[in-house]
Design a protein around this motif. Structure first.
Motif, short mmCIF file in Angstrom:
data_model
loop_
_atom_site.label_atom_id
_atom_site.label_comp_id
_atom_site.label_asym_id
_atom_site.label_seq_id
_atom_site.Cartn_x
_atom_site.Cartn_y
_atom_site.Cartn_z
N ARG A 119 -2.77 -2.74 12.33
CA ARG A 119 -2.60 -4.06 12.92
C ARG A 119 -3.77 -4.99 12.55
O ARG A 119 -4.53 -5.45 13.40
N PRO A 120 -3.89 -5.24 11.26
CA PRO A 120 -5.05 -6.02 10.78
C PRO A 120 -4.99 -7.47 11.22
O PRO A 120 -3.92 -8.04 11.45
N ALA A 121 -6.16 -8.08 11.30
CA ALA A 121 -6.24 -9.51 11.59
C ALA A 121 -5.87 -10.33 10.38
O ALA A 121 -5.43 -11.48 10.51
N ASP A 122 -6.02 -9.75 9.19
CA ASP A 122 -5.69 -10.47 7.96
C ASP A 122 -4.18 -10.62 7.84
O ASP A 122 -3.42 -9.68 8.06
N PRO A 123 -3.71 -11.80 7.42
CA PRO A 123 -2.28 -11.98 7.20
C PRO A 123 -1.87 -11.36 5.87
O PRO A 123 -2.70 -10.99 5.05
N MET A 124 -0.56 -11.28 5.65
CA MET A 124 -0.07 -10.90 4.33
C MET A 124 -0.21 -12.10 3.38
O MET A 124 -0.03 -13.24 3.81
N PRO A 125 -0.56 -11.85 2.12
CA PRO A 125 -0.70 -10.56 1.44
C PRO A 125 -2.11 -9.99 1.49
O PRO A 125 -2.36 -8.94 0.91
N GLN A 126 -3.01 -10.69 2.19
CA GLN A 126 -4.41 -10.24 2.19
C GLN A 126 -4.56 -8.86 2.80
O GLN A 126 -5.39 -8.07 2.36
N ALA A 127 -3.74 -8.55 3.80
CA ALA A 127 -3.85 -7.24 4.45
C ALA A 127 -3.56 -6.12 3.47
O ALA A 127 -4.26 -5.09 3.45
N LEU A 128 -2.53 -6.29 2.62
CA LEU A 128 -2.21 -5.24 1.66
C LEU A 128 -3.22 -5.23 0.51
O LEU A 128 -3.54 -4.16 -0.02
N ALA A 129 -3.73 -6.38 0.12
CA ALA A 129 -4.76 -6.43 -0.91
C ALA A 129 -6.01 -5.69 -0.45
O ALA A 129 -6.61 -4.91 -1.21
N ARG A 130 -6.37 -5.90 0.80
CA ARG A 130 -7.55 -5.21 1.32
C ARG A 130 -7.30 -3.70 1.38
O ARG A 130 -8.21 -2.90 1.10
N CYS A 131 -6.08 -3.32 1.70
CA CYS A 131 -5.73 -1.90 1.72
C CYS A 131 -5.89 -1.28 0.33
O CYS A 131 -6.41 -0.17 0.19
N ALA A 132 -5.45 -1.99 -0.71
CA ALA A 132 -5.61 -1.49 -2.07
C ALA A 132 -7.08 -1.34 -2.44
O ALA A 132 -7.48 -0.35 -3.06
N LEU A 133 -7.88 -2.31 -2.05
CA LEU A 133 -9.31 -2.25 -2.37
C LEU A 133 -10.01 -1.13 -1.62
O LEU A 133 -11.00 -0.56 -2.11
N ALA A 134 -9.52 -0.78 -0.44
CA ALA A 134 -10.12 0.29 0.35
C ALA A 134 -9.70 1.67 -0.13
O ALA A 134 -10.32 2.67 0.25
N SER A 135 -8.67 1.76 -0.95
CA SER A 135 -8.17 3.04 -1.43
C SER A 135 -9.26 3.83 -2.13
O SER A 135 -10.21 3.27 -2.69
N CYS A 136 -9.09 5.16 -2.13
CA CYS A 136 -10.04 6.01 -2.86
C CYS A 136 -9.82 5.94 -4.36
O CYS A 136 -10.64 6.46 -5.13
N ALA A 137 -8.73 5.33 -4.82
CA ALA A 137 -8.49 5.17 -6.25
C ALA A 137 -9.66 4.41 -6.88
O ALA A 137 -10.09 3.38 -6.36
N LYS A 138 -10.15 4.91 -7.99
CA LYS A 138 -11.34 4.29 -8.57
C LYS A 138 -11.08 2.88 -9.11
O LYS A 138 -12.01 2.08 -9.22
N LEU A 139 -9.83 2.60 -9.47
CA LEU A 139 -9.50 1.27 -9.96
C LEU A 139 -8.42 0.68 -9.06
O LEU A 139 -7.42 1.33 -8.75
N ALA A 140 -8.63 -0.56 -8.62
CA ALA A 140 -7.64 -1.29 -7.83
C ALA A 140 -7.32 -2.58 -8.56
O ALA A 140 -8.23 -3.30 -9.00
N ILE A 141 -6.01 -2.88 -8.69
CA ILE A 141 -5.56 -4.06 -9.42
C ILE A 141 -4.68 -4.90 -8.50
O ILE A 141 -3.74 -4.39 -7.88
#
Length: 492
Positions: free
Chosen positions: A417-439
């Motif tokens: 339940r993030p405070a960030d709206p879409m699409p920022q919430a999903l973008a932040r999720c991608a950046l937080a991923s353990c994947a070494k590269l986020a696009i």
């Protein structure tokens, strides 16, 4: 096991933006000043990767996945301002409604001026480029000259001697079309020279270029015309079977791409020379190469050419291990990423993992209610690339708004339940991923919704034309992403 490329030595983030989607006054984005300004934006925000779509010479529909050559660059991406700066254009011709033809006319004028005004060193540079790329450039330039001469009809409809590449016919054609061949070689020199200048600038700014290589080539291409033995064709050069994918997330009928399939037996006979030459061209352009439809190296969906849809096809094995072994023997390091979306089997995963090739996790595919869905962030692995969406997806905002209220609630619940709206919430999720590269697609960085999609798979109208404007970017967005990149250890 083969070593991973140093680009994945640390956490990074990048933006997916086709060069043609850059701003600019001349019909489509190109290698002009806006490309350098985009590199500056990436570096300022802390991104260290620019992912582009394929840069090849497209057909009329503009699709970078159905090109006239597996090697040649798209002349429409050549910077006209660069030609003005060198005195080969006094100024671009007056723009017309047909922007693509207008660009071609400008390039033709630049070539005539080059012949009259070029310095000796510039002529030598062109001659060196032609000699170094002769293995594909000679056939490509003749192919484009003949194609124009015959009203841009497919090569299978050419007069039989040229269709079948009879030596006397080819010799006479090279003489009669010498001027046009020279121009098309000149254009490729411009393309590669301008791109290398942009690439060097990007590296100075700490930005890597990440490209995309379609696994298949178009049937109407210089590659198929010149190397018919490498493809499954009949005596007249027509496909006997074509490529595609079975019914999936994008289409209930599957996708009938129509590309000719490879004659793998023939390719293996010379140690996959065609593939080695193709990979060499990609590595001249990019620091990192995504193999589109990677699963086709393990097995291809083979559709009888007479079928109108992709439903009635079958999986036919491909020699992916032999091919990748050959490539690894010929290149010290292969900076590859696998587009491993769609129907992925344990055999495909084993092929990918044998060479430690990073795969992809697309968050828009993650929320089906299954906690074991591989695209959910808690199932990601470090040696991978996290995306909110790709060029084949709608924008994240449009995707989210199209979901049912129940699915929207599921997404929000998973994201905490993030405070960030879409699409920022999903973008932040991608950046937080353990994947070494986020696009992140540029549309998501700009918070764009419906009407800004790059491509709708299975369609040929209304695609590949999206562009952004600089006034869509403000300082707050640069600061926000700079903060997030630092927060999640991805800032360059």
């Amino acid at each position: 096991m083969h070593p991973t490329h140093p680009i994945l030595d640390r956490r990074r983030a990048g933006i997916l933006l086709h060069v043609a989607s850059l701003p600019g006054p001349y019909g489509n984005g190109d290698f002009s000043h806006d490309a350098y300004r985009f590199v500056d934006f990436l570096a300022e925000a802390g991104f260290s990767v620019w992912q582009t779509l394929p840069l090849g010479h497209t057909h009329w529909d503009g699709s970078p996945y159905q090109c006239l050559s597996a090697h040649a660059g798209n002349p429409l991406l050549i910077s006209l301002d660069w030609l003005v700066d060198r005195g080969w254009l006094d100024a671009p011709l007056a723009p017309r409604q047909d922007a693509a033809q207008w660009r071609r006319d400008c390039l033709a004028l630049a070539y005539q001026n080059f012949l009259q005004r070029a310095e000796r060193q510039q002529r030598q540079e062109l001659a060196g480029f032609v000699a170094n790329h002769a293995h594909w450039l000679e056939d490509y330039a003749l192919f484009i000259a003949l194609r124009k001469n015959f009203g841009r009809i497919g090569w299978r409809q050419w007069p039989q001697p040229l269709r079948d590449r009879e030596p006397t016919a080819l010799y006479e054609a090279r003489i009669s079309h010498a001027a046009a061949i020279g121009q098309y070689q000149f254009e490729q020199w411009l393309f590669f020279t301008q791109w290398q200048e942009l690439r060097r600038y990007a590296r100075e700014k700490g930005v890597f270029m990440y490209g995309d290589m379609p696994i298949f080539v178009a049937g109407d291409s210089a590659d198929v015309w010149a190397r018919r033995e490498c493809f499954l064709l009949d005596a007249e050069g027509k496909e006997t079977v074509v490529a595609g994918v079975p019914p999936d997330y994008f289409s209930e009928l599957g996708q009938r791409w129509g590309n000719p399939l490879f004659n793998w037996h023939c390719m293996e006979q010379d140690g996959f020379r065609w593939w080695r030459e193709r990979m060499q061209s990609q590595l001249e352009l990019f620091d990192w190469v995504r193999i589109d439809h990677f699963r086709g190296l393990e097995a291809c969906w083979e559709i009888p050419a007479e079928e109108s849809s992709a439903i009635n096809g079958s999986w036919v094995p491909a020699p992916g291990t032999a091919l990748l072994d050959s490539l690894h023997r010929n290149f010290e390091r292969l900076p590859l990423i696998a587009e491993d979306l769609g129907i992925i089997t344990p055999q495909v995963e084993a092929l990918r993992d044998r060479y430690a090739i990073p795969g992809m996790h697309v968050l828009q595919f993650a929320f089906d209610g299954n906690p074991h869905n591989p695209y959910l962030p808690h199932n990601h692995c470090p040696n991978s690339v996290a995306y909110t969406g790709t060029h084949d997806n709608d924008t994240t905002l449009a995707w989210y708004e199209s979901l049912s209220p129940q699915l929207q609630e599921h997404v929000v619940d998973y994201l905490g339940r993030p405070a960030d709206p879409m699409p920022q919430a999903l973008a932040r999720c991608a950046l937080a991923s353990c994947a070494k590269l986020a696009i992140l697609p540029m549309q998501d960085v700009l918070n764009l919704g419906a009407g800004h999609r790059m491509n709708t798979p299975g369609t040929i109208q209304g695609n590949w034309s999206w562009r952004f404007e600089w006034n869509q970017i403000d300082d707050s967005a640069t600061a926000l992403y700079g903060h997030w990149l630092g927060l999640y250890g991805r800032r360059q």
